[in-house]
Scaffold this active site. Structure first.
Site, PDB file in Angstrom:
ATOM      1  N   GLY A 129       0.807  -1.212   0.000  1.00  0.00           N
ATOM      2  CA  GLY A 129       0.000   0.000   0.000  1.00  0.00           C
ATOM      3  C   GLY A 129       0.842   1.265   0.000  1.00  0.00           C
ATOM      4  CB  SER A 159       9.433   2.727  -3.208  1.00  0.00           C
ATOM      5  OG  SER A 159       9.352   1.426  -3.713  1.00  0.00           O
ATOM      6  N   GLY A 160       8.912   0.687  -0.554  1.00  0.00           N
ATOM      7  CA  GLY A 160       9.593  -0.459   0.040  1.00  0.00           C
ATOM      8  C   GLY A 160      10.041  -0.340   1.480  1.00  0.00           C
ATOM      9  CB  SER A 199       4.607   5.095  -3.447  1.00  0.00           C
ATOM     10  OG  SER A 199       3.742   4.231  -4.139  1.00  0.00           O
ATOM     11  CD  GLU A 240       1.005   0.736  -6.536  1.00  0.00           C
ATOM     12  OE1 GLU A 240       0.974   1.013  -5.325  1.00  0.00           O
ATOM     13  OE2 GLU A 240       0.970  -0.436  -6.963  1.00  0.00           O
ATOM     14  CG  HIS A 249      -2.507   1.086  -3.216  1.00  0.00           C
ATOM     15  ND1 HIS A 249      -3.471   0.226  -3.700  1.00  0.00           N
ATOM     16  CD2 HIS A 249      -1.328   0.426  -3.363  1.00  0.00           C
ATOM     17  CE1 HIS A 249      -2.886  -0.890  -4.117  1.00  0.00           C
ATOM     18  NE2 HIS A 249      -1.590  -0.800  -3.904  1.00  0.00           N
ATOM     19  CG  HIS A 268      -2.220  -4.387  -7.224  1.00  0.00           C
ATOM     20  ND1 HIS A 268      -1.438  -3.598  -8.006  1.00  0.00           N
ATOM     21  CD2 HIS A 268      -1.849  -4.103  -5.952  1.00  0.00           C
ATOM     22  CE1 HIS A 268      -0.615  -2.883  -7.261  1.00  0.00           C
ATOM     23  NE2 HIS A 268      -0.861  -3.169  -6.004  1.00  0.00           N
TER      24      HIS A 268
HETATM   25 ZN   LIG Z   1      -0.021  -2.122  -4.443  1.00  0.00          ZN
END
Ligand SMILES: [Zn+2]
Length: 213
Positions: free
Chosen positions: A30, A47-48, A76, A78, A97, A161
């Site tokens: 997310g 991210s991550g 992220s 996304e 998300h 997803h």
């Molecule tokens: Zn995702």
């Protein structure tokens, strides 16, 4: 001084951790962002990074053009998808998300999540559509996702997803995510028991002065 206040950064961190606590995400799943309209930018999770070790100074500020303005980590994966949603919906100031299992069950079979709970119609504003599976890290994906959500509903599920939900603020977007997940769980059970009564926002009479849940 940062374009994103510590208060906004704390808010993102709080709701990231809530998303894990409430079973909407686990591990590094997310992402969450908040719009910074005065800077034509957003602040988004990196991210991550696991939410239990994430700190407020690790949030990333990204311009509407997708260029990182502040932050040492990658934003992220996304981020472009979030930006596409913000472009389509000027009323949206925050995006959440999640990859929650009950919503994902409907996503896995491509079945629209019809509203059977009051909170679902109040917060998601209607049935949540399913976007067929595609890799989720680019602008084209974001524009498809935003188009499928449309201007009148506040969530969409990405097949195989997860879910993206929007709101005037991050608490509002999170409420949508919780409402859709609870609705998906109840709808799944209700379909096994019989024919669920599907609610529609326009058919619900909200009594004058009623306080919403
Ligand atoms: Zn995702």
């Amino acid at each position: 001084m940062s374009r994103a206040s510590n208060e906004l950064r704390e808010e993102i961190l709080y709701w990231c951790r809530e998303s894990v606590r409430t079973g909407l995400n686990f591990n590094t799943q997310g992402n969450i962002s908040i719009r910074l309209p005065e800077h034509e930018a957003i602040v988004i999770t990196p991210s991550g990074i696991r939410y239990d070790v994430l700190t407020i100074d690790q949030m990333v500020v990204v311009g509407y053009d997708g260029v990182v303005i502040e932050g040492d980590l990658f934003p992220s994966t996304e981020t472009d998808v979030h930006l596409a949603h913000y472009r389509r919906r000027p009323d949206v100031n925050a995006i959440v998300h999640t990859e929650s299992p009950w919503a994902n069950m409907f996503g896995a079979v491509g079945k629209t999540i019809d509203p059977v709970l009051l909170n679902m119609v109040l917060y998601a504003k209607g049935a949540v559509r399913i976007m067929p599976f595609e890799f989720s890290t680019n602008t084209d994906f974001g524009e498809l996702s935003a188009a499928l959500m449309g201007d009148d509903t506040n969530a969409v599920v990405w097949g195989n997803h997860g879910m993206i939900s929007v709101g005037e603020d991050v608490a509002g977007a999170f409420k949508v995510a919780v409402a859709v997940e609870a609705n998906a769980q109840v709808l799944h059970g209700a379909l096994a028991l019989g024919t669920p009564n599907i609610l529609q926002l326009e058919n619900i009479v909200i009594p004058e002065g009623a306080r919403l849940p």
